[in-house]
Design a protein around this motif. Structure first.
Motif, short mmCIF file in Angstrom:
data_model
loop_
_atom_site.label_atom_id
_atom_site.label_comp_id
_atom_site.label_asym_id
_atom_site.label_seq_id
_atom_site.Cartn_x
_atom_site.Cartn_y
_atom_site.Cartn_z
N PRO A 1 66.67 51.38 66.40
CA PRO A 1 65.37 51.13 67.02
C PRO A 1 64.44 50.21 66.22
CG PRO A 1 65.97 53.42 67.30
CD PRO A 1 67.04 52.80 66.44
N ARG B 1 68.41 37.54 66.06
CA ARG B 1 67.68 38.33 67.06
C ARG B 1 68.57 38.59 68.26
NH1 ARG B 1 61.49 38.03 69.36
NH2 ARG B 1 61.81 39.51 71.06
N ILE C 1 71.47 48.70 68.97
CA ILE C 1 71.07 48.56 67.58
C ILE C 1 70.00 49.57 67.19
CG2 ILE C 1 71.70 46.12 67.60
CD1 ILE C 1 68.81 45.39 67.69
N GLU D 1 69.20 43.80 76.98
CA GLU D 1 69.91 45.08 76.88
C GLU D 1 70.84 45.17 75.67
OE1 GLU D 1 72.01 42.92 80.40
OE2 GLU D 1 70.01 43.06 79.56
N ASN E 1 69.79 45.22 72.87
CA ASN E 1 69.03 46.09 71.98
C ASN E 1 69.38 47.56 72.14
OD1 ASN E 1 66.79 44.43 70.45
ND2 ASN E 1 66.92 43.54 72.49
N ASP E 2 70.07 47.90 73.24
CA ASP E 2 70.50 49.29 73.43
C ASP E 2 71.41 49.76 72.30
OD1 ASP E 2 69.17 49.17 75.83
OD2 ASP E 2 70.96 49.04 77.08
N ARG F 1 65.05 46.45 66.98
CA ARG F 1 65.08 45.96 68.36
C ARG F 1 63.95 44.96 68.64
NH1 ARG F 1 66.20 51.90 71.19
NH2 ARG F 1 68.36 52.10 70.43
N LYS F 2 64.32 43.89 69.34
CA LYS F 2 63.37 42.90 69.84
C LYS F 2 62.53 42.25 68.75
CE LYS F 2 63.20 45.06 74.39
NZ LYS F 2 62.36 45.60 75.49
#
Length: 248
Positions: free
Chosen positions: A18, A7, A16, A11, A13-14, A21-22
């Motif tokens: 969509p 995981r 990878i 940021e 996640n910017d 993400r998270k």
């Protein structure tokens, strides 16, 4: 076959896809791999990562991933000190110095206006930027994530904003640079240090109206560009005031 759970936080996640993400990602692969290789296979440059926990234990980039590992990857922490856990960098850069890739010329000029040491040339290719960063201990600023994946770069940042003024505010906030701003101390053209100079020493280089109305001058120690508080100074001062407004 090796299966892990991974995981990315905040940021990171910017970078990878969509859909990933998270959330916890179940990832399967068929070869021996370091944690650095795994992280960058998702498009996240290693320079953006500050802490990696594997099964709750901090590891560095050389860690070889094992079947069943549960991995958490964190970006730079702004609000608290994680030094007792582990920093992936050998040591932080106390006085920030930058090398900036060829696509961020306007950002370079603005940062120099604020007094920051920025090496830049539109002739720099990726290899040159990476070498300068490694040999001169400079932070890379770029919008090219592939550049940040070069192994020899240990300090780098992917600039998210597209507009130069917003890029400046982003960099100031990301590196907490507000207290280090020293406007009008560095040449915007070549990055040289500005020094006071007597009018008498340069008057033959001044235009008649400049010579008549101004008495205080600075000169670049590098390219010898001359600066004074003309109409351009007011525009530059307005820019500086805008940049120094700290947003939430």
């Amino acid at each position: 076959m090796t299966q892990i759970r991974l995981r990315f936080y905040e940021e990171l996640n910017d970078f990878i896809t969509p859909a990933l993400r998270k959330v916890e990602i179940v990832h399967v692969f068929f070869r021996k791999a370091s944690i650095k290789d795994i992280i960058e296979s998702f498009g996240v440059p290693h320079t953006e990562v500050e802490l990696i926990l594997v099964n709750g234990i901090s590891v560095n980039f050389a860690y070889t991933v094992k079947d069943g590992d549960r991995i958490s990857v964190y970006p730079k922490f702004e609000s608290f000190d994680i030094t007792p856990i582990l920093r992936l960098r050998p040591k932080p850069l106390r006085l920030p110095k930058f090398v900036i890739d060829a696509n961020l010329g306007r950002l370079t000029r603005y940062l120099r206006l604020l007094g920051f040491d920025c090496l830049y040339s539109n002739a720099y290719d990726d290899a040159t930027v990476a070498t300068i960063s490694s040999e001169k201990n400079r932070i890379v600023l770029t919008r090219d994530r592939r550049l940040l994946q070069r192994k020899i770069i240990t300090h780098g940042y992917f600039v998210r904003e597209v507009t130069p003024k917003l890029q400046v505010k982003e960099v100031l906030k990301r590196f907490d640079l507000y207290r280090l701003i020293t406007p009008f101390t560095r040449c915007m053209h070549c990055n040289g240090i500005l020094e006071n100079i007597e009018k008498q020493q340069i008057k033959e280089h001044l235009k008649p109206l400049t010579k008549m109305h101004y008495d205080n001058f600075l000169v670049c120690s590098g390219c010898k560009q001359i600066y004074w508080q003309g109409s351009h100074y007011k525009r530059a001062k307005q820019l500086i005031d805008e940049f120094m407004q700290i947003s939430g």
